[in-house]
Design an enzyme around this catalytic site. Structure first.
Site, PDB file in Angstrom:
ATOM      1  N   SER A 188      -4.912  -0.940  -1.954  1.00  0.00           N
ATOM      2  CA  SER A 188      -5.967  -1.404  -1.038  1.00  0.00           C
ATOM      3  C   SER A 188      -7.275  -0.633  -1.211  1.00  0.00           C
ATOM      4  O   SER A 188      -8.280  -0.967  -0.579  1.00  0.00           O
ATOM      5  CB  SER A 188      -5.487  -1.253   0.411  1.00  0.00           C
ATOM      6  OG  SER A 188      -5.435   0.120   0.773  1.00  0.00           O
ATOM      7  N   ASN A 223      -2.169   9.041  -2.869  1.00  0.00           N
ATOM      8  CA  ASN A 223      -3.180   8.096  -2.357  1.00  0.00           C
ATOM      9  C   ASN A 223      -4.569   8.726  -2.393  1.00  0.00           C
ATOM     10  O   ASN A 223      -5.565   8.079  -2.759  1.00  0.00           O
ATOM     11  CB  ASN A 223      -2.883   7.692  -0.909  1.00  0.00           C
ATOM     12  CG  ASN A 223      -1.598   6.894  -0.752  1.00  0.00           C
ATOM     13  OD1 ASN A 223      -1.039   6.417  -1.727  1.00  0.00           O
ATOM     14  ND2 ASN A 223      -1.119   6.770   0.469  1.00  0.00           N
ATOM     15  N   ASP A 243      -3.406  -4.202   7.273  1.00  0.00           N
ATOM     16  CA  ASP A 243      -2.478  -3.137   6.878  1.00  0.00           C
ATOM     17  C   ASP A 243      -3.254  -1.813   6.868  1.00  0.00           C
ATOM     18  O   ASP A 243      -4.142  -1.625   6.037  1.00  0.00           O
ATOM     19  CB  ASP A 243      -1.928  -3.476   5.482  1.00  0.00           C
ATOM     20  CG  ASP A 243      -1.003  -2.403   4.923  1.00  0.00           C
ATOM     21  OD1 ASP A 243      -0.899  -1.335   5.531  1.00  0.00           O
ATOM     22  OD2 ASP A 243      -0.392  -2.665   3.875  1.00  0.00           O
ATOM     23  N   GLY A 246       2.265   7.720  -0.807  1.00  0.00           N
ATOM     24  CA  GLY A 246       2.353   9.184  -0.658  1.00  0.00           C
ATOM     25  C   GLY A 246       0.949   9.705  -0.406  1.00  0.00           C
ATOM     26  O   GLY A 246       0.010   9.325  -1.110  1.00  0.00           O
ATOM     27  N   GLY A 282      -6.414   6.437   6.129  1.00  0.00           N
ATOM     28  CA  GLY A 282      -6.841   7.828   6.296  1.00  0.00           C
ATOM     29  C   GLY A 282      -6.989   8.512   4.937  1.00  0.00           C
ATOM     30  O   GLY A 282      -7.921   9.300   4.718  1.00  0.00           O
ATOM     31  N   ASP A 283      -6.076   8.214   4.027  1.00  0.00           N
ATOM     32  CA  ASP A 283      -6.143   8.809   2.677  1.00  0.00           C
ATOM     33  C   ASP A 283      -7.374   8.300   1.931  1.00  0.00           C
ATOM     34  O   ASP A 283      -8.021   9.047   1.188  1.00  0.00           O
ATOM     35  CB  ASP A 283      -4.877   8.460   1.882  1.00  0.00           C
ATOM     36  CG  ASP A 283      -3.623   8.969   2.573  1.00  0.00           C
ATOM     37  OD1 ASP A 283      -3.698  10.031   3.229  1.00  0.00           O
ATOM     38  OD2 ASP A 283      -2.577   8.303   2.482  1.00  0.00           O
TER      39      ASP A 283
HETATM   40  O1  RIB Z   1      -0.813   8.072   4.509  1.00  0.00           O
HETATM   41  C1  RIB Z   1      -0.065   6.954   4.097  1.00  0.00           C
HETATM   42  C2  RIB Z   1       1.153   7.401   3.344  1.00  0.00           C
HETATM   43  O2  RIB Z   1       1.980   8.125   4.213  1.00  0.00           O
HETATM   44  C3  RIB Z   1       1.988   6.276   2.805  1.00  0.00           C
HETATM   45  O3  RIB Z   1       1.579   5.855   1.523  1.00  0.00           O
HETATM   46  C4  RIB Z   1       3.386   6.845   2.868  1.00  0.00           C
HETATM   47  O4  RIB Z   1       3.922   7.126   1.622  1.00  0.00           O
HETATM   48  C5  RIB Z   1       3.289   8.113   3.720  1.00  0.00           C
HETATM   49  O5  RIB Z   1       3.390   9.241   2.964  1.00  0.00           O
END
Ligand code: RIB
Length: 305
Positions: free
Chosen positions: A290, A41, A245, A37, A250-251
């Site tokens: 990660s 994240n 992966d 999410g 980005g998060d």
């Molecule tokens: O940005 C990555 C996230 O986007 C994933 O973890 C997934 O849950 C989606 O929300």
């Protein structure tokens, strides 16, 4: 301290040799699940950088919700702002990873969809204690608008990551101190194609014009980030690594970047650090699983010279 308002999803991964065409079924392997999410994240990434962080969001009263909240708590994220709903399931994301580590994601928003403006406003104390607030577009637009308005009222730096892209009004963008889109989101926000640093520069100017937001950073995946701010404008290159992966990269960038900024680090240096954090993240599997620690990023950067 940083407050993150946003989503929780349990990520359900399958690895496949390639993405299936519409109507096609193909064989994949290695099914696994892991907390994700975008909001969660980013909060997790801030915590891994050693900066205190509080999360505001919603999960279901179910096993996925338990697991996702526990995962944040374990990393040191404050979860008092996380609401448990007993009428709806936690958010889930179906993720297919191809042989190059690229991903395709479909999200069933579940409890994320129930986050209201009132839920956000109930966290005024957390906003008042924060130096920055981060929000994405994976919860309802009302909750995003309430976040940006409350941040302005509390005079706290607001950061919008417009992901996944949804049409946003100029009025909403006017409430942002930072807008951090990726190439696709920047293209949609600016109405111009983004392929590289040069085109990202043009898109950043267009986004600044329509939003009156003084600071825009367009992330470019492995190519780094284009930053446009009064303090520094230019391309900060990324790092070449073997990606397995890319989910959550980005998060990781956003959490690490904002954590460095509130630590008083200059924009260019913060961006380089965040590019390194994201580069490490793509060499590992999963979203939150990660994300490296601050110390790991520093050591890694030293090895790059
Ligand atoms: O940005 C990555 C996230 O986007 C994933 O973890 C997934 O849950 C989606 O929300």
């Amino acid at each position: 301290m940083i407050t993150v308002v946003g989503s929780f999803n349990m990520d359900l991964f399958i690895e496949a040799p390639r993405f299936p065409a519409p109507g096609e079924a193909i064989l994949g392997k290695n099914f696994r699940r892991a907390p994700g999410g975008k909001g969660a994240n980013q909060a997790y990434a801030v915590a891994k950088m050693g900066v205190p962080v509080a999360m505001v969001g919603a999960v279901g009263q179910d096993a996925f919700g338990d697991e996702m909240v526990a995962n944040l708590l374990e990393a040191g994220v404050g979860t008092r702002g996380v609401i448990r709903r007993d009428t709806v399931a936690s958010g889930t994301a179906m993720i297919v990873l191809d042989a190059t580590g690229q991903n395709q994601i479909v999200v069933a928003n579940g409890a994320n969809e129930t986050l209201t403006a009132a839920d956000v406003l109930a966290n005024r104390d957390s906003f008042l204690r924060s130096q920055a607030v981060i929000v994405q577009l994976e919860t309802p637009m009302d909750s995003v608008a309430a976040t940006l308005r409350l941040a302005r009222e509390c005079r706290v730096l607001s950061v919008l990551n417009p992901a996944p892209f949804a049409p946003v009004t100029d009025a909403l963008l006017h409430l942002c101190d930072w807008i951090i889109p990726n190439e696709n989101e920047a293209a949609k926000l600016s109405g111009s194609e983004v392929r590289d640093a040069g085109s990202a520069a043009g898109a950043a100017v267009a986004i600044k014009l329509r939003s009156a937001c003084p600071r825009v950073a367009v992330t470019l995946g492995a190519n780094g980030v284009w930053v446009d701010t009064p303090e520094f404008t230019g391309h900060v290159p990324g790092f070449k690594v073997a990606a397995v992966d890319t989910v959550g990269a980005g998060d990781t960038f956003i959490g690490a970047f904002v954590a460095r900024l509130v630590g008083g680090v200059p924009v260019r240096e913060a961006a380089r650090f965040a590019c390194a954090a994201a580069a490490i993240a793509v060499t590992r599997r999963g979203a939150q699983s990660s994300i490296p620690t601050h110390g790991e990023v520093e050591e890694w950067l030293q090895r790059q010279g």
